[in-house]
Design a protein around this motif. Structure first.
Motif, PDB file in Angstrom:
ATOM      1  N   ARG A 207       0.846  -1.189   0.000  1.00 47.80           N
ATOM      2  CA  ARG A 207       0.000   0.000   0.000  1.00 47.80           C
ATOM      3  C   ARG A 207       0.883   1.242   0.000  1.00 47.80           C
ATOM      4  NH1 ARG A 207      -3.702  -1.404   5.131  1.00 47.80           N
ATOM      5  NH2 ARG A 207      -2.141   0.008   5.974  1.00 47.80           N
ATOM      6  N   ALA A 208       0.241   2.397   0.010  1.00 44.84           N
ATOM      7  CA  ALA A 208       0.991   3.655   0.031  1.00 44.84           C
ATOM      8  C   ALA A 208       1.827   3.806   1.295  1.00 44.84           C
ATOM      9  CB  ALA A 208       0.031   4.828  -0.107  1.00 44.84           C
ATOM     10  N   ASP A 209       1.388   3.163   2.387  1.00 46.49           N
ATOM     11  CA  ASP A 209       2.141   3.252   3.647  1.00 46.49           C
ATOM     12  C   ASP A 209       3.147   2.102   3.788  1.00 46.49           C
ATOM     13  OD1 ASP A 209       0.359   1.222   3.961  1.00 46.49           O
ATOM     14  OD2 ASP A 209      -0.621   2.021   5.750  1.00 46.49           O
ATOM     15  N   ASN A 210       3.434   1.415   2.660  1.00 47.61           N
ATOM     16  CA  ASN A 210       4.438   0.350   2.595  1.00 47.61           C
ATOM     17  C   ASN A 210       4.055  -0.923   3.338  1.00 47.61           C
ATOM     18  OD1 ASN A 210       6.252   1.810   0.968  1.00 47.61           O
ATOM     19  ND2 ASN A 210       7.086   2.861   2.764  1.00 47.61           N
ATOM     20  N   VAL A 211       2.798  -1.053   3.695  1.00 44.82           N
ATOM     21  CA  VAL A 211       2.321  -2.295   4.301  1.00 44.82           C
ATOM     22  C   VAL A 211       2.055  -3.305   3.191  1.00 44.82           C
ATOM     23  CG1 VAL A 211       0.470  -3.381   5.626  1.00 44.82           C
ATOM     24  CG2 VAL A 211       1.337  -1.136   6.303  1.00 44.82           C
ATOM     25  N   ARG A 212       2.585  -4.507   3.355  1.00 48.82           N
ATOM     26  CA  ARG A 212       2.427  -5.535   2.326  1.00 48.82           C
ATOM     27  C   ARG A 212       0.976  -5.987   2.234  1.00 48.82           C
ATOM     28  NH1 ARG A 212       6.098 -11.012   1.549  1.00 48.82           N
ATOM     29  NH2 ARG A 212       4.808 -11.976  -0.061  1.00 48.82           N
ATOM     30  N   ILE A 213       0.474  -6.091   1.014  1.00 53.79           N
ATOM     31  CA  ILE A 213      -0.920  -6.479   0.796  1.00 53.79           C
ATOM     32  C   ILE A 213      -1.062  -7.996   0.737  1.00 53.79           C
ATOM     33  CG2 ILE A 213      -2.861  -6.358  -0.815  1.00 53.79           C
ATOM     34  CD1 ILE A 213      -1.891  -3.601  -1.633  1.00 53.79           C
ATOM     35  N   ASN A 214      -0.126  -8.691   0.111  1.00 55.05           N
ATOM     36  CA  ASN A 214      -0.237 -10.135  -0.070  1.00 55.05           C
ATOM     37  C   ASN A 214      -0.317 -10.844   1.272  1.00 55.05           C
ATOM     38  OD1 ASN A 214       1.470  -8.834  -2.270  1.00 55.05           O
ATOM     39  ND2 ASN A 214       0.867 -10.730  -3.274  1.00 55.05           N
ATOM     40  N   LEU A 301       0.944  10.745   4.542  1.00 59.31           N
ATOM     41  CA  LEU A 301       2.050  11.675   4.380  1.00 59.31           C
ATOM     42  C   LEU A 301       3.366  10.949   4.617  1.00 59.31           C
ATOM     43  CD1 LEU A 301      -0.455  13.345   5.892  1.00 59.31           C
ATOM     44  CD2 LEU A 301       1.156  15.214   5.579  1.00 59.31           C
ATOM     45  N   ALA A 302       4.429  11.487   4.065  1.00 57.29           N
ATOM     46  CA  ALA A 302       5.761  10.906   4.249  1.00 57.29           C
ATOM     47  C   ALA A 302       6.705  11.988   4.749  1.00 57.29           C
ATOM     48  CB  ALA A 302       6.281  10.324   2.937  1.00 57.29           C
ATOM     49  N   VAL A 303       7.474  11.683   5.818  1.00 57.05           N
ATOM     50  CA  VAL A 303       8.458  12.601   6.349  1.00 57.05           C
ATOM     51  C   VAL A 303       9.581  11.787   6.978  1.00 57.05           C
ATOM     52  CG1 VAL A 303       7.181  12.808   8.529  1.00 57.05           C
ATOM     53  CG2 VAL A 303       8.856  14.557   7.908  1.00 57.05           C
ATOM     54  N   ASP A 304      10.805  12.130   6.669  1.00 57.82           N
ATOM     55  CA  ASP A 304      11.981  11.479   7.237  1.00 57.82           C
ATOM     56  C   ASP A 304      11.948   9.963   7.018  1.00 57.82           C
ATOM     57  OD1 ASP A 304      14.413  11.345   8.524  1.00 57.82           O
ATOM     58  OD2 ASP A 304      13.532  11.172  10.530  1.00 57.82           O
ATOM     59  N   GLY A 305      11.501   9.537   5.833  1.00 57.59           N
ATOM     60  CA  GLY A 305      11.482   8.121   5.506  1.00 57.59           C
ATOM     61  C   GLY A 305      10.368   7.324   6.131  1.00 57.59           C
ATOM     62  N   LYS A 306       9.444   7.977   6.831  1.00 55.17           N
ATOM     63  CA  LYS A 306       8.343   7.278   7.473  1.00 55.17           C
ATOM     64  C   LYS A 306       7.010   7.797   6.946  1.00 55.17           C
ATOM     65  CE  LYS A 306      10.940   6.617  11.775  1.00 55.17           C
ATOM     66  NZ  LYS A 306      10.962   6.869  13.240  1.00 55.17           N
ATOM     67  N   ARG A 342       5.734  15.215   2.362  1.00 54.09           N
ATOM     68  CA  ARG A 342       4.990  14.989   1.129  1.00 54.09           C
ATOM     69  C   ARG A 342       3.615  14.426   1.435  1.00 54.09           C
ATOM     70  NH1 ARG A 342       6.415  10.988  -1.559  1.00 54.09           N
ATOM     71  NH2 ARG A 342       7.867  10.067  -0.057  1.00 54.09           N
ATOM     72  N   LEU A 343       2.643  14.887   0.674  1.00 55.92           N
ATOM     73  CA  LEU A 343       1.324  14.256   0.685  1.00 55.92           C
ATOM     74  C   LEU A 343       1.392  13.128  -0.352  1.00 55.92           C
ATOM     75  CD1 LEU A 343      -1.613  14.024   1.520  1.00 55.92           C
ATOM     76  CD2 LEU A 343      -2.179  15.786  -0.174  1.00 55.92           C
ATOM     77  N   VAL A 344       1.344  11.889   0.129  1.00 61.10           N
ATOM     78  CA  VAL A 344       1.580  10.735  -0.747  1.00 61.10           C
ATOM     79  C   VAL A 344       0.303  10.317  -1.468  1.00 61.10           C
ATOM     80  CG1 VAL A 344       2.318   8.320  -0.827  1.00 61.10           C
ATOM     81  CG2 VAL A 344       3.442   9.938   0.731  1.00 61.10           C
ATOM     82  N   GLN A 345      -0.766  10.149  -0.725  1.00 64.22           N
ATOM     83  CA  GLN A 345      -1.972   9.566  -1.327  1.00 64.22           C
ATOM     84  C   GLN A 345      -3.194   9.882  -0.487  1.00 64.22           C
ATOM     85  OE1 GLN A 345      -1.626   5.686  -3.206  1.00 64.22           O
ATOM     86  NE2 GLN A 345      -3.370   4.930  -2.021  1.00 64.22           N
ATOM     87  N   ILE A 363      -6.231   8.223  -4.711  1.00 61.91           N
ATOM     88  CA  ILE A 363      -5.638   9.268  -5.553  1.00 61.91           C
ATOM     89  C   ILE A 363      -4.187   9.477  -5.142  1.00 61.91           C
ATOM     90  CG2 ILE A 363      -5.775  11.670  -6.317  1.00 61.91           C
ATOM     91  CD1 ILE A 363      -8.715  11.657  -5.613  1.00 61.91           C
ATOM     92  N   PRO A 364      -3.229   9.064  -5.959  1.00 63.45           N
ATOM     93  CA  PRO A 364      -1.831   9.361  -5.650  1.00 63.45           C
ATOM     94  C   PRO A 364      -1.548  10.847  -5.858  1.00 63.45           C
ATOM     95  CG  PRO A 364      -2.017   8.255  -7.783  1.00 63.45           C
ATOM     96  CD  PRO A 364      -3.391   8.287  -7.201  1.00 63.45           C
ATOM     97  N   ILE A 365      -0.885  11.483  -4.902  1.00 63.21           N
ATOM     98  CA  ILE A 365      -0.597  12.920  -4.984  1.00 63.21           C
ATOM     99  C   ILE A 365       0.900  13.148  -5.196  1.00 63.21           C
ATOM    100  CG2 ILE A 365      -0.768  15.140  -3.830  1.00 63.21           C
ATOM    101  CD1 ILE A 365      -3.470  13.982  -4.522  1.00 63.21           C
ATOM    102  N   GLU A 366       1.729  12.662  -4.254  1.00 63.28           N
ATOM    103  CA  GLU A 366       3.189  12.774  -4.340  1.00 63.28           C
ATOM    104  C   GLU A 366       3.638  14.225  -4.560  1.00 63.28           C
ATOM    105  OE1 GLU A 366       5.282  10.662  -3.515  1.00 63.28           O
ATOM    106  OE2 GLU A 366       4.160   8.775  -3.509  1.00 63.28           O
ATOM    107  N   LYS A 367       3.138  15.118  -3.701  1.00 60.62           N
ATOM    108  CA  LYS A 367       3.514  16.528  -3.765  1.00 60.62           C
ATOM    109  C   LYS A 367       4.058  16.972  -2.413  1.00 60.62           C
ATOM    110  CE  LYS A 367       2.122  17.739  -7.975  1.00 60.62           C
ATOM    111  NZ  LYS A 367       3.031  18.310  -9.006  1.00 60.62           N
ATOM    112  N   GLU A 368       5.098  17.822  -2.454  1.00 55.88           N
ATOM    113  CA  GLU A 368       5.658  18.354  -1.222  1.00 55.88           C
ATOM    114  C   GLU A 368       4.747  19.435  -0.663  1.00 55.88           C
ATOM    115  OE1 GLU A 368       9.688  20.608   0.442  1.00 55.88           O
ATOM    116  OE2 GLU A 368       9.659  19.727  -1.586  1.00 55.88           O
TER     117      GLU A 368
END
Length: 378
Positions: A207-214, A301-306, A342-345, A363-368
């Motif tokens: 997912r957008a938060d890097n949680v595995r879906i499978n 959101l994404a900040v400092d790799g999280k 960043r606003l990720v999604q 909706i993917p955003i990927e904007k700072e």
């Protein structure tokens, strides 16, 4: 192989195998047959012969037995009368009736599949034990030739809206064991047989938060977001090998795409203009539905790799323009001053308590996010 050639092969085998007549049970690939028989009163055994034809393409012999009586031995013999499997060996297992449904008084014997069995006249032999009753023992034999490969494409929803992302699973198995198909392509066709999209399955979908879906190591998934209404057909051609020759296993499925009930008209986001520890994200969502829904909006959101996720919910009426305001206060000020955010999604879900929640749109955003307001209109 054509039906005519298969029939000719059967006739040839019957001509050279003793005991083969018009009543002989001849198995066919992809079919299962049920045989009701019995050990007659006073007899100790009964034998059921059956024919395995040539050209079965590495299929597997599968069989099971059901009977209300458990005092018997079941043996599988090949065309040379060699014992291949027995209910007394590791090739078989026994499930007493008491462990099954209370309404089913029959015991069940199961056996390992015999992969690519030799063509010719096989047999299953039933032997009454010394503890068995003297009367007839009714038996039911279920058997068939299972194709080497099985495959499917399965959309997790068969009725979706335009813009609604859904998971699509594809799987290929050889004799029940999952085959790797990482990155394999699924083509999407509309009702005019025009290709409109293509997907790639993965065992490592996140997912957008890097949680595995499978959920399992054997599931291969893709995300499909339809763009137009209509009946969509998902097709794939999977390369396989049969008798050391390349072949193709084709699979397909379909789903219905309908008009969306959710329309996102705009997203505005910015850092707080004052010195504070919050970031404000403002969303306006127009919802057009036939009946009210409970709408959940989630921002990633994404900040400092999280990744940081937060959500808001609102009960919306048909045709209502709803506004969701996010004030995220758990990002420290010193982190905001030294790292980009960043606003990720954005994800929107219909949370229906009577059914499972349905993801309506992602909706993917990927904007700072900066101090200057930024607006995206749709």
């Amino acid at each position: 192989m054509s039906k005519l050639i298969s029939l000719l092969l059967l006739l040839y085998i019957c001509s050279v195998v003793s005991g083969c007549d018009e009543n002989t049970l001849a198995l066919q690939v992809g079919t299962n047959q049920i045989i009701d028989t019995k050990i007659p009163r006073g007899d100790s055994q009964v034998t059921i012969p059956f024919l395995i034809p040539e050209g079965i393409n590495e299929s597997a012999l599968s069989y099971a037995v059901h009977s209300a009586h458990s005092e018997l031995t079941i043996e599988l013999l090949d065309p040379d009368e060699k014992l291949i499997a027995s209910s007394l060996s590791e090739e078989g297992w026994f499930m007493p009736a008491k462990h099954l449904s209370p309404n089913n008084p029959e015991n069940t014997w199961g056996f390992k599949k015999i992969v690519n069995p030799t063509s010719g006249m096989w047999s299953v032999r039933f032997t009454r034990s010394t503890e068995a009753p003297k009367g007839a023992i009714p038996l039911q034999l279920s058997m068939g030739l299972v194709p080497k490969y099985s495959a499917f494409i399965k959309p997790y929803n068969t009725r979706v809206q335009v813009g609604q992302p859904i998971l699509v699973e594809m799987r290929l198995s050889a004799h029940g064991k999952t085959e790797p198909i990482e990155g394999h392509q699924i083509d999407v066709f509309n009702e005019y047989d025009e290709k409109v999209d293509e997907l790639r399955v993965s065992n490592r979908l996140t997912r957008a938060d890097n949680v595995r879906i499978n959920s399992t190591g054997s599931s291969y998934l893709a995300i499909y977001t339809p763009e137009t209404i209509g009946t969509m057909t998902l097709k794939a051609a999977l390369p396989v090998s049969i008798d050391n020759q390349p072949a193709v296993k084709e699979v397909r499925n379909s789903l219905e795409v309908v008009a969306p009930i959710l329309k996102v008209t705009g997203v505005t986001f910015m850092r707080s203009s004052e010195k504070s520890k919050t970031v404000g994200i403002h969303l306006r969502v127009n919802v057009v539905v036939n009946e009210p829904i409970w709408l959940v909006a989630r921002a990633t959101l994404a900040v400092d790799g999280k990744n940081i996720t937060t959500s808001r919910n609102k009960e919306t009426a048909a045709g209502e323009a709803a506004t969701f305001t996010f004030d995220i206060s758990d990002i420290p000020e010193e982190l905001l001053n030294t790292h980009a955010v960043r606003l990720v999604q954005l994800d929107f879900t219909d949370f229906n308590v009577e059914q499972s929640a349905v993801l309506l749109q992602s909706i993917p955003i990927e904007k700072e996010i900066t101090d200057t307001p930024f607006t995206i209109r749709f």
